[in-house]
Design an enzyme around this catalytic site. Structure first.
Site, PDB file in Angstrom:
ATOM      1  N   GLY A 199       0.819  -1.206   0.000  1.00  0.00           N
ATOM      2  CA  GLY A 199       0.000   0.000   0.000  1.00  0.00           C
ATOM      3  C   GLY A 199       0.849   1.251   0.000  1.00  0.00           C
ATOM      4  O   GLY A 199       1.950   1.265  -0.559  1.00  0.00           O
ATOM      5  N   SER A 200       0.355   2.252   0.678  1.00  0.00           N
ATOM      6  CA  SER A 200       1.003   3.559   0.625  1.00  0.00           C
ATOM      7  C   SER A 200       2.248   3.604   1.495  1.00  0.00           C
ATOM      8  O   SER A 200       2.413   2.816   2.433  1.00  0.00           O
ATOM      9  CB  SER A 200       0.035   4.634   1.121  1.00  0.00           C
ATOM     10  OG  SER A 200      -0.169   4.492   2.513  1.00  0.00           O
ATOM     11  N   GLY A 203       1.191   4.352   5.156  1.00  0.00           N
ATOM     12  CA  GLY A 203       0.681   3.183   5.859  1.00  0.00           C
ATOM     13  C   GLY A 203       1.782   2.192   6.195  1.00  0.00           C
ATOM     14  O   GLY A 203       1.885   1.715   7.334  1.00  0.00           O
ATOM     15  N   GLY A 204       2.613   1.891   5.223  1.00  0.00           N
ATOM     16  CA  GLY A 204       3.674   0.903   5.424  1.00  0.00           C
ATOM     17  C   GLY A 204       4.680   1.353   6.463  1.00  0.00           C
ATOM     18  O   GLY A 204       5.076   0.593   7.347  1.00  0.00           O
ATOM     19  N   GLU A 223       5.501  -3.316   1.037  1.00  0.00           N
ATOM     20  CA  GLU A 223       5.769  -2.905  -0.341  1.00  0.00           C
ATOM     21  C   GLU A 223       4.986  -1.626  -0.529  1.00  0.00           C
ATOM     22  O   GLU A 223       3.760  -1.632  -0.501  1.00  0.00           O
ATOM     23  CB  GLU A 223       5.340  -4.025  -1.298  1.00  0.00           C
ATOM     24  CG  GLU A 223       5.859  -3.857  -2.703  1.00  0.00           C
ATOM     25  CD  GLU A 223       4.917  -3.050  -3.565  1.00  0.00           C
ATOM     26  OE1 GLU A 223       4.845  -1.813  -3.380  1.00  0.00           O
ATOM     27  OE2 GLU A 223       4.247  -3.660  -4.404  1.00  0.00           O
ATOM     28  N   CYS A 260       1.737  -0.625  -8.478  1.00  0.00           N
ATOM     29  CA  CYS A 260       3.014  -0.278  -7.834  1.00  0.00           C
ATOM     30  C   CYS A 260       4.092  -0.068  -8.881  1.00  0.00           C
ATOM     31  O   CYS A 260       5.137   0.489  -8.580  1.00  0.00           O
ATOM     32  CB  CYS A 260       3.483  -1.404  -6.927  1.00  0.00           C
ATOM     33  SG  CYS A 260       2.198  -2.074  -5.907  1.00  0.00           S
TER      34      CYS A 260
END
Lengths: 481, 481
Positions: A199-200, A203-204, A223, A260
């Site tokens: 995700g973003s 967030g990661g 990722e 991505c």
């Protein structure tokens, strides 16, 4: 649901599941693949509605999801992935005898997986993270993505059917709904042993920080996407201006720019810039704007563009169509390399079909760019063979900045195979030593253990004398089967 | 020295060094091994003085250090460690052709290594961390341990001689002296790509946190020691009471209890406790107190004992001799398992020759202990074969808590081989997926990269058609050579 109960059940399931054979795990995964196929039409219908992605794409994604599951089913049936390594005892060695030491990979324990909005199937409920964790021997606590709740529930139901069919404990998989707080609580639970996320960056990175602040820090395989730059060389552009423009726009706009691996950054030599830009703009005119995953993503896309439009270094070749509630449209801006090099804001990912064309003047500038570039999932080099003859240094610099380096084609369309590496230096992921696509993804969820002088009857099959599983093993430093 | 200059030089050396062949790397490491051997007497004299460890031990440690170097020299000469994986193109595949994808491990870049006080050679300047990083292709910035500065300088000098002899850039290795602030500055430098450390929990955890707070977080491979529990079963103790007591005390007091693998915790069944304790105490009486590495370590040892002596749950079988400026003496305390389970302070490592004997009453209690136990480098099980017949569940629990599980002998004396795993769940290390001893240690300093449709002439030798290096590769999912 009480989190302690949830994790205790997962831990109990783990202690059972880690001892079943690779063949049994493989059968379970194969059951899952079949059940997903049997539920194809219902899953696809739900996912199309919830993701705004076209039917054909979602059908393809389900095919890919099932393909991934079969890849891992085969991998654990074959069994060599555990890196069995045997150093037999040498009782007569002097000055000291050598003990019998046997090493293999063992699963980590319960794993928390976060679903991705942009792949409601392949990187979600029964996606690559879940399935590679299950293949490794780890129960999965799955945090559903709120953008596709019904799809997620339906797929979770398929996983539970497969668990039942294989007579395995239901706590091998737990479907958890909720928002950020629920996700954080999962990561903080003491029985969680690893986290996988797609995700973003925001967030990661938040999950990574949270996991490192635990009393027992745990690995986070996040990722977080990248801008996947393409480096264009002059002769190549001269020879293939129009077809490369078409390939570029096709890859940029695939999935409305919500992959991505969409290439959002392209480095173009000054003399070819005008012709290439024109061809790209023409290609872009043929791309109709299309619905993005949800209104929040469309809003973020237009906000990012608006921010960039305030930067005078950028010349806008194509501005996005006026903001629609949910549709995303293409956009293209040009910038001089000398300006691009001055502010890393120009490296930030804009999630959507926006590309920045950076015009460079010399090979020296290309090297500067390569040194300055952030970590990426992929970098693509478009050059004629003879143009690369003296570019070993540049290529070495680019290798430092990515997990996959392409010399043909486009970065989208990530092949699911043995050799795939989908993961790169930070900030594209939080662990460049891992991949979230392909067979090696299973290794994220295992760690080595060595058994010293363990009685034969207690040893795992993978390490027993006579190699009963018939797997590849390293014995005294040599591979054998 | 200016840190930017230091790291820029290391980075430049890296971009050269990563392209030399495995054979050249191997020759360099072999040169280093020979130069260390040629300087044996001087190195040993310095290390004996600076570490207070006996001549025989230091001679043995130099032998081990040289042995490690030769192991990595052979590993990189052979070359298969890079995990070359080839998925050849399938131009005719439908619906989409498959690109040519080739994956291998590539070195991370400049690596910061911290020396350990308790192994002035094998885990220090030219120790396992330095040498596995150099073998992987990473330059090393080495932070010398202040406890043995002259030994460190002498070994650094040998490394520079080997670099010269191999015509490699001197910046492949940089010897940095200083304290905590200097070490932290190294970890924070943007060009540092990983950190290796062997030492205290406080030190390792601080570096781990620091590295995670960088703009680009980097992996920290910190081996922070553990108490290496031994689980004793009744019949085994009945049969071998005296010899096991002797083995236990021998392992506990090896190196004055200053190894990462000394067993500081032993679980003993109630009925055998008195006899075993008596035998241990007798063995301890034969162990003379001996100088510890430096006065600070001795002081910390006695402070820890003093703290534990305030705990009424402990019954002291042997108190340490009164504190000497530097000598460490043996000590033994007994505690009921039910008390031990109540406070994790009883799990904390006391660096020195102190052992805690925990008396358990039932197998159920053993399982509770296994669940409650912190992560360890090693766990040892002393049991007769028939006593383990129904203990699969306990063994599974113990596997979750360690990197190496022994069924005979003692945890000290870590074999340097292919199958060794020296690393375990937190808090014994910050990365249970890694080892700091044995051939797999090299993998810490590399990450995968995939090349897609790369022209043959640009591909690394390990990935070229025809396998010119003759290494083991996985081609289309099958191993071949």
């Amino acid at each position: 649901m009480n989190l302690d109960n949830l994790f205790n059940a997962a831990q109990e399931a783990f202690l059972f599941y880690k001892n079943i054979s690779g063949r049994e795990k493989s059968d379970f995964l194969t059951n899952l693949a079949e059940i997903l196929e049997a539920n194809r039409s219902e899953i696809v219908s739900l996912a199309v509605v919830e993701s705004n992605l076209p039917d054909e794409r979602i059908n393809g994604e389900l095919g890919r999801t099932v393909g991934q599951i079969r890849l891992f089913a085969n991998l654990v049936k074959e069994g060599s992935w555990v890196e069995a390594t045997v150093d037999p005892a040498m009782p007569d060695r002097t000055p000291l005898p050598r003990a019998d030491i046997r090493r293999m990979l063992t699963p980590l324990g319960p794993v928390v997986v976060f679903g991705a909005s942009n792949f409601p199937l392949a990187f979600s409920t029964a996606g690559g993270d879940t399935v590679s964790a299950l293949a490794a021997g780890c129960p999965v606590i799955y945090k559903a993505h709120p953008a596709h709740p019904e799809t997620s529930k339906k797929v979770a139901d398929c996983i539970h059917q497969a668990i039942s069919k294989s007579n395995l404990p239901q706590a091998l998989f737990t479907h958890v709904e909720g928002g950020i707080a629920e996700g954080q609580a999962l990561v903080k639970h003491p029985l969680a042993k690893a986290v996988a996320f797609t995700g973003s960056h925001t967030g990661g990175k938040a999950l990574f920080d949270l996991a490192n602040q635990r009393e027992e820090p745990i690995p986070v395989f996040a990722e977080m996407g990248s801008v996947n730059p393409i480096f264009c060389f002059p002769q190549k552009l001269k020879n293939e201006n129009d077809s490369l423009a078409k390939a570029f726009v096709g890859s940029l706009t695939l999935g409305v720019g919500q992959f991505c691996t969409n290439p959002g950054l392209i480095f173009v030599p000054k003399d070819q810039a005008a012709a290439f830009e024109k061809a790209i703009a023409e290609e872009m005119n043929d791309i109709a704007s299309a619905p993005m995953l949800h209104p929040g993503i469309a809003e973020a896309y237009y906000n990012s563009l608006q921010f960039l439009q305030s930067r005078e270094e950028l010349r806008w070749v194509k501005v996005a169509d006026a903001q629609h509630l949910i549709n995303g449209s293409t956009a293209l801006a040009e910038i001089k390399a000398s300006d691009w090099l001055k502010d890393s804001v120009f490296q930030q990912e804009v999630f959507g079909a926006f590309a920045m064309m950076v015009v460079y003047e010399s090979e020296a500038e290309l090297q500067e760019i390569a040194k300055y570039l952030h970590g990426q999932l992929t970098i693509t080099v478009w050059a004629e063979s003879e143009e690369l003859k003296n570019q070993l240094f540049l290529i070495n610099l680019l290798e430092e900045k990515c997990g996959r380096l392409l010399f043909k084609g486009v970065p989208t369309g990530v092949e699911v195979g043995h050799a795939m590496q989908h993961g790169g230096p930070y900030p594209s992921t939080t662990d460049a030593r891992s991949t979230s696509v392909g067979a090696y993804a299973i290794k994220r969820f295992a760690r080595p253990i060595a058994f010293q002088d363990m009685p034969q009857e207690l040893l795992p099959e993978a390490l027993k004398d006579g190699n009963p599983l018939g797997i590849w093993r390293m014995v005294d430093g040599e591979y054998e089967k």
